[in-house]
Write an enzyme that holds these catalytic residues in place. Structure first.
Site, PDB file in Angstrom:
ATOM      1  N   GLY A  36      38.679  41.281  31.345  1.00  0.00           N
ATOM      2  CA  GLY A  36      38.273  41.931  32.599  1.00  0.00           C
ATOM      3  C   GLY A  36      39.129  41.417  33.753  1.00  0.00           C
ATOM      4  O   GLY A  36      39.653  42.191  34.561  1.00  0.00           O
ATOM      5  N   HIS A  37      39.266  40.080  33.827  1.00  0.00           N
ATOM      6  CA  HIS A  37      40.117  39.498  34.878  1.00  0.00           C
ATOM      7  C   HIS A  37      41.579  39.931  34.687  1.00  0.00           C
ATOM      8  O   HIS A  37      42.276  40.232  35.648  1.00  0.00           O
ATOM      9  CB  HIS A  37      40.055  37.969  34.815  1.00  0.00           C
ATOM     10  CG  HIS A  37      38.690  37.384  35.033  1.00  0.00           C
ATOM     11  ND1 HIS A  37      38.008  36.714  34.048  1.00  0.00           N
ATOM     12  CD2 HIS A  37      37.877  37.374  36.120  1.00  0.00           C
ATOM     13  CE1 HIS A  37      36.849  36.293  34.518  1.00  0.00           C
ATOM     14  NE2 HIS A  37      36.730  36.687  35.775  1.00  0.00           N
ATOM     15  N   GLN A  61      27.218  30.892  46.224  1.00  0.00           N
ATOM     16  CA  GLN A  61      26.737  32.207  45.786  1.00  0.00           C
ATOM     17  C   GLN A  61      25.768  32.134  44.615  1.00  0.00           C
ATOM     18  O   GLN A  61      25.269  33.150  44.151  1.00  0.00           O
ATOM     19  CB  GLN A  61      27.906  33.136  45.461  1.00  0.00           C
ATOM     20  CG  GLN A  61      28.644  32.811  44.173  1.00  0.00           C
ATOM     21  CD  GLN A  61      29.854  33.711  43.992  1.00  0.00           C
ATOM     22  OE1 GLN A  61      30.828  33.607  44.742  1.00  0.00           O
ATOM     23  NE2 GLN A  61      29.804  34.605  43.021  1.00  0.00           N
TER      24      GLN A  61
HETATM   25  P1  AMP Z   1      34.168  36.425  38.344  1.00  0.00           P
HETATM   26  O1  AMP Z   1      35.175  35.447  37.838  1.00  0.00           O
HETATM   27  O2  AMP Z   1      33.094  36.751  37.359  1.00  0.00           O
HETATM   28  O3  AMP Z   1      33.664  36.097  39.720  1.00  0.00           O
HETATM   29  O4  AMP Z   1      34.958  37.786  38.514  1.00  0.00           O
HETATM   30  C1  AMP Z   1      36.152  37.867  39.240  1.00  0.00           C
HETATM   31  C2  AMP Z   1      36.527  39.314  39.379  1.00  0.00           C
HETATM   32  O5  AMP Z   1      36.695  39.877  38.070  1.00  0.00           O
HETATM   33  C3  AMP Z   1      35.472  40.156  40.083  1.00  0.00           C
HETATM   34  O6  AMP Z   1      36.099  41.092  40.931  1.00  0.00           O
HETATM   35  C4  AMP Z   1      34.756  40.822  38.942  1.00  0.00           C
HETATM   36  O7  AMP Z   1      34.149  42.050  39.290  1.00  0.00           O
HETATM   37  C5  AMP Z   1      35.908  41.041  37.973  1.00  0.00           C
HETATM   38  N1  AMP Z   1      35.388  41.213  36.617  1.00  0.00           N
HETATM   39  C6  AMP Z   1      34.577  40.374  35.925  1.00  0.00           C
HETATM   40  N2  AMP Z   1      34.248  40.909  34.741  1.00  0.00           N
HETATM   41  C7  AMP Z   1      34.852  42.126  34.676  1.00  0.00           C
HETATM   42  C8  AMP Z   1      34.882  43.183  33.708  1.00  0.00           C
HETATM   43  N3  AMP Z   1      34.206  43.091  32.583  1.00  0.00           N
HETATM   44  N4  AMP Z   1      35.595  44.279  33.998  1.00  0.00           N
HETATM   45  C9  AMP Z   1      36.275  44.381  35.186  1.00  0.00           C
HETATM   46  N5  AMP Z   1      36.281  43.431  36.123  1.00  0.00           N
HETATM   47  C10 AMP Z   1      35.577  42.324  35.888  1.00  0.00           C
END
Ligand code: AMP
Length: 284
Positions: A36-37, A61
């Site tokens: 995803g990242h 958060q």
């Molecule tokens: P996080 O590390 O969970 O705070 O996420 C960092 C960024 O990655 C944020 O913009 C999330 O929305 C994005 N993100 C996390 N998981 C996914 C996913 N499965 N698909 C797309 N973007 C994601």
């Protein structure tokens, strides 16, 4: 690739790239990187000349200390992945560098956007998100910033923040990426046992059932009622919400005057792991 822990050095490095005429794409994360990242980094590389990736687990958060304390950390692997993907700068500040000893953040009021759904179930969550993203935007000074639709409400909050405070910065929403079995990728998924993972797949099944029922012409109210009845009988899943919303303001969508794009959104805990998911629904 360079790694930077201090804002001052980051500003120098970004300034150097900008002097060469580079467009800067910024991808903020809390680490424990997954596909995803990666997809956010790929999107940034399509439009920008250089990518700044931040890795910072933001304490303000988290509404539950246990969630913060058990948040997965895989820094070595993250740095290797970032290097392999061609990221130019990784910004990995510590809490002191970001907050200078003051972890009290201002409350943010964007109406239902900050107070419904995630805002209601995770008190103070968006206050912390806005506080850290504001600091990151100031520190990185990017041209575009990339956020995943996985955190759909967060994306809408960030768009609002940028609109009000960072006029020159473009916010890009990126598609939600799922694992092969359909589970929305999340850093927290590593905390699920095999059995819990199977249960977690229900979230995806529910929102898609809601989508298909509504797109087949059933009223939103009736579709929601039948899916919520099924959900109540599900053992081992603590549902927080399951609803249909307007993706811009997170007001619930109902039949009648509302038309066009809406999103089915869900949040639930499985084995103590909090999960969210969403999908687009076309309402006729
Ligand atoms: P996080 O590390 O969970 O705070 O996420 C960092 C960024 O990655 C944020 O913009 C999330 O929305 C994005 N993100 C996390 N998981 C996914 C996913 N499965 N698909 C797309 N973007 C994601």
């Amino acid at each position: 690739m360079i790694t930077v822990k201090k804002k001052e050095l980051l500003a120098k490095e970004v300034g150097r790239l900008k002097l060469q005429g580079a467009q800067i794409g910024f991808v903020p994360t809390m680490g424990a990187l997954h596909h995803g990242h990666e997809s956010l980094i790929f999107e940034a590389q399509k439009m920008c000349d250089a990518v700044v990736l931040s890795i910072f687990v933001n304490p303000t958060q988290f509404n539950k200390a246990s969630d913060f304390e058990t948040y997965p950390e895989t820094l070595e692997a993250d740095l290797q992945r970032a290097e392999r993907l061609g990221v130019q700068i990784v910004f990995m500040p510590d809490v002191e560098e970001m907050y200078k000893g003051n972890l009290v953040v201002n409350s943010v009021d964007y109406g239902p956007l900050t107070h419904s759904f995630e805002g209601q179930h995770r008190q103070g969550h968006f206050d912390g998100v806005v506080a850290v993203v504001r600091k990151l935007f100031e520190a990185v000074d990017a041209d575009c910033a990339y956020f995943g639709e996985k955190d759909l409400q967060q994306l809408a909050v960030i768009r609002r923040l940028a609109q009000e405070e960072f006029a020159g910065l473009q916010i890009k929403g990126c598609a939600l990426i799922r694992d092969v079995d359909g589970l929305a990728l999340s850093s927290r998924n590593v905390r699920l046992s095999q059995e819990e993972r199977v249960k977690a797949l229900k979230l995806n099944a529910w929102i898609h059932a809601l989508k298909h029922t509504i797109e087949a012409g059933r009223s939103i109210e009736s579709a929601l009622e039948s899916i919520l009845t099924a959900v109540k009988n599900e053992e081992g899943i603590a549902l927080e919400y399951l609803d249909l919303v307007d993706p811009e303001n997170f007001e619930p969508r109902r039949s009648g005057t509302d038309r066009g794009e809406a999103y089915a959104v869900v949040a639930a805990s499985v084995g103590g792991v909090r999960l969210i998911d969403n999908c687009r629904v076309l309402c006729s």
